[in-house]
Design an enzyme around this catalytic site. Structure first.
Site, PDB file in Angstrom:
ATOM      1  CG  ASP A 199      -0.371   0.034   2.520  1.00 45.91           C
ATOM      2  OD1 ASP A 199      -1.091   0.308   3.482  1.00 45.91           O
ATOM      3  OD2 ASP A 199       0.856  -0.196   2.655  1.00 45.91           O
ATOM      4  CE1 TYR A 237       7.634   3.782   0.780  1.00 43.90           C
ATOM      5  CE2 TYR A 237       7.296   5.038  -1.232  1.00 43.90           C
ATOM      6  CZ  TYR A 237       7.975   4.056  -0.532  1.00 43.90           C
ATOM      7  OH  TYR A 237       8.981   3.356  -1.130  1.00 43.90           O
TER       8      TYR A 237
END
Length: 222
Positions: free
Chosen positions: A66, A68
């Protein structure tokens, strides 16, 4: 539901999924999150990987988990950060591996991987949004079903792609890929917590280029 703002070749491939109730529910969730919280990346960058690497130009797929979750980092490409942002540890290790494999020097001040995307490297996170400072906060909201569909379409409708699966989460997507048509490369995640358990020395980038060149394509300027 309003039309998804995504690159036209991907629009054609994914239109049927965009019309499902599952995607409608995901869209409602994401819109509400952006309206009430700090969410990354910026809305116009959610599908940036798709814009930079059209469906028929994909040669390599690098899966991330996913985005940052810090300010100014995520911009829609797995492992990549925006210009002027300090390179995260995992990307630093990716650069180190590339240096070792090719005997070249990487610029550790620049973590923007858009040049890779322009050469056919599809940098796909399996979850495309995240709440600020809350890692994995948008997992299990519907993004994974969407990106599983994306991976499955690439596997079914394209040939001779290279899939790089780093870490257990990415490796779990192998079941979506036809390994008789595509090259699947697996290794530990490049995170400092696991890079020495098999990412360093994986030789993925060199093997990838050899496979592409062997199939009549240009290698990637890593």
């Amino acid at each position: 539901m309003s039309k998804v703002q995504i690159e036209p070749s991907w629009q054609a491939v994914l239109q049927e999924y965009f019309e499902t109730t599952e995607f409608a529910a995901l869209t409602d969730f994401v819109k509400a999150e952006y309206q009430t919280k700090t969410v990354y990346p910026a809305p116009n960058n959610i599908f940036r990987a798709f814009w930079l690497t059209p469906f028929d130009q994909v040669k390599v797929v690098i899966l991330g988990q996913d985005p940052y979750h810090g300010p100014n980092q995520a911009h829609g490409l797995s492992f990549s950060v925006q210009n002027g942002v300090k390179i995260p540890p995992s990307l630093r290790n990716i650069y180190k591996e590339i240096e070792t494999e090719f005997g070249i020097k990487k610029d550790f001040t620049n973590g923007n991987l858009e040049p890779w995307a322009g050469q056919g490297v599809f940098l796909l996170n399996c979850v495309l949004t995240v709440e600020g400072s809350k890692a994995a906060s948008h997992q299990n909201k519907g993004w994974e079903k969407f990106t599983d569909h994306v991976i499955s379409k690439l596997s079914a409708d394209r040939e001779n792609l290279v899939f790089m699966l780093w870490g257990n989460f990415a490796k779990s997507k192998k079941i979506l890929i036809n390994q008789e048509k595509h090259l699947v490369l697996e290794a530990a995640h490049p995170s400092p917590l696991s890079a020495y358990n098999g990412f360093f020395g994986c030789d993925h980038f060199r093997v990838c280029d050899e496979y592409l060149v062997g199939g009549g394509f240009e290698g990637v300027g890593w």
